[in-house]
Motif scaffolding. Structure first.
Motif, PDB file in Angstrom:
ATOM      1  N   HIS A   1      -2.877  -0.651  -8.035  1.00  0.00           N
ATOM      2  CA  HIS A   1      -2.554  -2.271  -7.444  1.00  0.00           C
ATOM      3  C   HIS A   1      -2.347  -3.233  -8.892  1.00  0.00           C
ATOM      4  O   HIS A   1      -3.555  -3.514  -9.111  1.00  0.00           O
ATOM      5  CB  HIS A   1      -3.492  -2.944  -7.079  1.00  0.00           C
ATOM      6  CG  HIS A   1      -3.822  -4.539  -6.176  1.00  0.00           C
ATOM      7  ND1 HIS A   1      -3.169  -4.098  -5.322  1.00  0.00           N
ATOM      8  CD2 HIS A   1      -4.621  -5.539  -6.983  1.00  0.00           C
ATOM      9  CE1 HIS A   1      -2.973  -5.981  -5.043  1.00  0.00           C
ATOM     10  NE2 HIS A   1      -4.452  -6.300  -6.021  1.00  0.00           N
TER      11      HIS A   1
ATOM     12  N   SER B   1       0.675  -0.865  -5.524  1.00  0.00           N
ATOM     13  CA  SER B   1       0.185  -1.823  -4.430  1.00  0.00           C
ATOM     14  C   SER B   1       0.314  -3.420  -4.993  1.00  0.00           C
ATOM     15  O   SER B   1       0.067  -3.440  -6.601  1.00  0.00           O
ATOM     16  CB  SER B   1      -0.670  -1.902  -4.044  1.00  0.00           C
ATOM     17  OG  SER B   1      -1.715  -2.432  -3.937  1.00  0.00           O
ATOM     18  N   SER B   2       0.396  -4.695  -4.822  1.00  0.00           N
ATOM     19  CA  SER B   2       0.737  -5.705  -5.671  1.00  0.00           C
ATOM     20  C   SER B   2       0.013  -6.820  -4.437  1.00  0.00           C
ATOM     21  O   SER B   2      -0.030  -7.092  -3.634  1.00  0.00           O
ATOM     22  CB  SER B   2       1.994  -5.724  -5.636  1.00  0.00           C
ATOM     23  OG  SER B   2       2.261  -6.853  -6.995  1.00  0.00           O
TER      24      SER B   2
ATOM     25  N   PHE C   1       7.429  -1.013  -2.378  1.00  0.00           N
ATOM     26  CA  PHE C   1       5.676  -1.066  -2.460  1.00  0.00           C
ATOM     27  C   PHE C   1       5.005  -0.560  -1.269  1.00  0.00           C
ATOM     28  O   PHE C   1       6.025  -0.210  -0.238  1.00  0.00           O
ATOM     29  CB  PHE C   1       4.874  -2.130  -2.202  1.00  0.00           C
ATOM     30  CG  PHE C   1       5.445  -3.020  -3.851  1.00  0.00           C
ATOM     31  CD1 PHE C   1       4.255  -3.103  -4.756  1.00  0.00           C
ATOM     32  CD2 PHE C   1       6.122  -4.057  -3.828  1.00  0.00           C
ATOM     33  CE1 PHE C   1       4.810  -3.190  -5.880  1.00  0.00           C
ATOM     34  CE2 PHE C   1       6.727  -4.786  -4.824  1.00  0.00           C
ATOM     35  CZ  PHE C   1       6.156  -4.480  -6.452  1.00  0.00           C
TER      36      PHE C   1
ATOM     37  N   GLN D   1       2.474  -0.443  -0.174  1.00  0.00           N
ATOM     38  CA  GLN D   1       1.212  -1.761   0.392  1.00  0.00           C
ATOM     39  C   GLN D   1       1.384  -3.175  -0.589  1.00  0.00           C
ATOM     40  O   GLN D   1       1.391  -3.025  -1.739  1.00  0.00           O
ATOM     41  CB  GLN D   1      -0.469  -1.333  -0.060  1.00  0.00           C
ATOM     42  CG  GLN D   1      -1.198  -1.346   0.804  1.00  0.00           C
ATOM     43  CD  GLN D   1      -2.493  -1.547   0.439  1.00  0.00           C
ATOM     44  OE1 GLN D   1      -3.288  -0.483  -0.472  1.00  0.00           O
ATOM     45  NE2 GLN D   1      -3.112  -2.642   1.205  1.00  0.00           N
ATOM     46  N   ALA D   2       0.616  -3.853  -0.026  1.00  0.00           N
ATOM     47  CA  ALA D   2       0.739  -5.571  -0.962  1.00  0.00           C
ATOM     48  C   ALA D   2       0.007  -6.341   0.251  1.00  0.00           C
ATOM     49  O   ALA D   2      -0.246  -6.874   1.078  1.00  0.00           O
ATOM     50  CB  ALA D   2       1.738  -5.836  -1.028  1.00  0.00           C
TER      51      ALA D   2
ATOM     52  N   GLN E   1       5.664  -0.200   4.174  1.00  0.00           N
ATOM     53  CA  GLN E   1       4.187  -0.109   3.657  1.00  0.00           C
ATOM     54  C   GLN E   1       5.088   1.275   5.290  1.00  0.00           C
ATOM     55  O   GLN E   1       4.090   2.726   4.901  1.00  0.00           O
ATOM     56  CB  GLN E   1       3.073  -0.629   4.396  1.00  0.00           C
ATOM     57  CG  GLN E   1       1.726   0.202   4.481  1.00  0.00           C
ATOM     58  CD  GLN E   1       0.685  -0.987   4.748  1.00  0.00           C
ATOM     59  OE1 GLN E   1       0.957  -1.751   3.948  1.00  0.00           O
ATOM     60  NE2 GLN E   1      -0.451  -0.909   5.769  1.00  0.00           N
TER      61      GLN E   1
END
Ligand code: SAH
Ligand code: SF4
Ligand code: F3S
Length: 461
Positions: free
Chosen positions: A275, A315-316, A342, A344-345, A385
């Motif tokens: 992350h 992720s971010s 990404f 996930q974010a 995602q």
């Protein structure tokens, strides 16, 4: 006599960790956790100040607790109400003005003094024949570290949090954390190793190291007069027998040093998922946010991490509608998202925080534009995602099962990429790493079947 303790936790994982420690701290005073606030002798809200919504929720929840307090008093009982965490730190006395039925207000760096505060409230009540006095506010940033006063962790979760670093000196212009958590502080490596070993002895298979800027970690090394960075600390933690997975969060791109990047290539237990918040893809806004790096620096770090660990995914965090954000800035963010891709974010609308530089900047972005941009960004992130989840179909993923699910017979686990895997399987697999052949990739989870159940099964604790 056993007393019931209700804790509601808002905000980030550090608050989750703190709530666990508060529970450990109050255990010797005979407090045991309940999830029913109407039965609580002590109710604690461990609060978050990061966005306005989080803060408003605290006041509405306080109103509800007050009703339970009144009912308990009518029945001849008592319920103490305490507010801890980042709203408490930021608002202090103001909480007592708005909610005079609160007995204790304490910050993230003073919760180790909670037993003293409880004793003080009890003394006040005795001297006033049961009537509560004015609440106590303790929002110091004490010289002593709370970590030195806390009892050893009692956490028995398969996946445990361990705070190694606190506070922040970076002062991003939108953010309250430097004010609510105080200056950056790293725990000595020795203490972290002791806590990690204990967590593993108590049954944890995965540890997530926590810090507001966890990769700014620079703690006192054991035995020698040196400091360790996060890369070095991770190497040492990886040698703990039985510790199968390591993660860390939240990182700042500026603190991603070569040692840490190398650690991703060297340590098999370090999960290939990171992350790494970027907030925006616009250089103009990165500057206005005081992030102290450009978009290309972020992309460069992502490249180096991918070289060190080719299977890594990211992720971010994103903020849309920071003051002055133009359509072009927003497009730059979408472009960065496309470049990184990404897994996930998290994305948020910019929320004005009192006392922060961005809060008083001109050119605040209208709410409707924020909403529009947030949806556009989220559409792209959700698409990425889902696509990422689908790339796992047909692969075998080691899944660490952490707990039983809501549906009877179901257990819940996580892949190395934090993808959630619900599975109908024997409960004894909770606490085990199990190889799963992935059959479907959904928006927020994976579905699969067990291909190997020869793993040593967790003992029922
Ligand atoms: N230390 C981490 C972030 C901690 S706060 C970092 O530097 O990235 C968690 C996230 O909340 C941030 O990454 C940011 O995306 C979001 N956030 C912080 N302040 C905010 C604000 N005023 N409005 C909206 N989102 C905010
Ligand atoms: Fe907030 Fe910035 Fe510190 Fe992160 S680095 S906690 S965003 S001030
Ligand atoms: Fe919220 Fe404090 Fe964490 S403001 S995000 S609980 S550090």
């Amino acid at each position: 006599m056993i007393k019931n303790l209700y804790i509601k936790t808002y905000g980030c994982q550090m608050n989750v960790y703190d709530s666990g420690r508060i529970k450990d701290l109050l255990k010797p005073l005979n407090y045991q956790l309940t999830d029913d606030p109407s039965q609580a002798d002590l109710s604690i809200l461990n609060t978050c100040h990061i966005r306005e919504k989080a803060e408003q929720k605290v006041y509405s929840d306080l109103g509800r607790l007050r009703q339970h307090q009144t009912t308990r008093r009518q029945q001849g009982g008592e319920m103490l109400i305490a507010v801890g965490g980042c709203v408490a730190q930021a608002e202090g006395d103001e909480i007592l003005r708005q909610a005079p039925y609160v007995s204790m207000v304490f910050g993230p760096q003073t919760y180790h003094r909670l037993p003293e505060m409880i004793a003080q409230v009890a003394r006040q009540q005795d001297s006033k024949k049961g009537k509560a006095g004015r609440g106590i506010v303790d929002t110091d940033f004490p010289i002593e570290s709370k970590f030195d006063s806390l009892p050893a962790s009692q956490s028995t979760s398969t996946s445990a949090f361990l705070s190694i670093q606190e506070g922040c000196d970076k002062f991003c212009t939108f953010c309250v954390v430097p004010y609510t958590r105080g200056a950056e502080y790293s725990r000595p490596a020795k203490d972290i190793l002791i806590e990690a070993k204990r967590l593993v002895e108590l049954g944890s298979k995965e540890i997530t190291l926590l810090g507001q800027n966890v990769n700014a970690y620079h703690g006192q090394a054991p035995n020698v007069n040196q400091e360790w960075g996060l890369g070095r600390l991770l190497l040492e933690l990886a040698s703990i027998e039985g510790l199968q997975r390591l993660r860390y969060t939240t990182s700042h791109p500026r603190d991603m040093d070569q040692d840490l990047i190398d650690a991703h290539g060297q340590i098999p237990q370090l999960m290939p998922f990171l992350h790494l918040p970027v907030q925006t893809g616009s250089d103009t806004l990165l500057k206005a946010m005081n992030r102290k790096h450009a978009a290309k620096d972020y992309l460069g770090i992502i490249d180096r991490l991918r070289k060190a660990r080719p299977d890594i995914a990211f992720s971010s965090d994103f903020i849309v509608g920071f003051p002055g954000e133009t359509q072009k800035d927003h497009q730059d963010t979408l472009e960065l998202v496309r470049q990184v891709n990404f897994a996930q974010a998290y994305s948020f609308k910019y929320s004005i925080r009192p006392g922060t530089p961005a809060g008083s900047m001109d050119q605040q972005v209208p709410e409707a534009i924020k909403t529009e941009r947030l949806y556009e960004l989220q559409d792209l992130l959700n698409e990425q995602q889902w696509a990422f989840n689908r790339t796992k179909v047909g692969t075998v993923q080691p899944v660490l099962f952490e707990r039983v699910g809501k549906i009877p017979g179901q257990i819940l686990g996580k892949t190395p990429y934090m993808q959630s895997v619900p599975l109908v399987a024997p409960q004894r697999l909770v606490g085990s790493l199990v190889d799963i052949l992935v059959k479907e990739g959904y928006a927020n989870s994976l579905m699969g079947v067990i291909i190997d159940s020869n793993e040593p099964v967790a003992s029922a604790a």
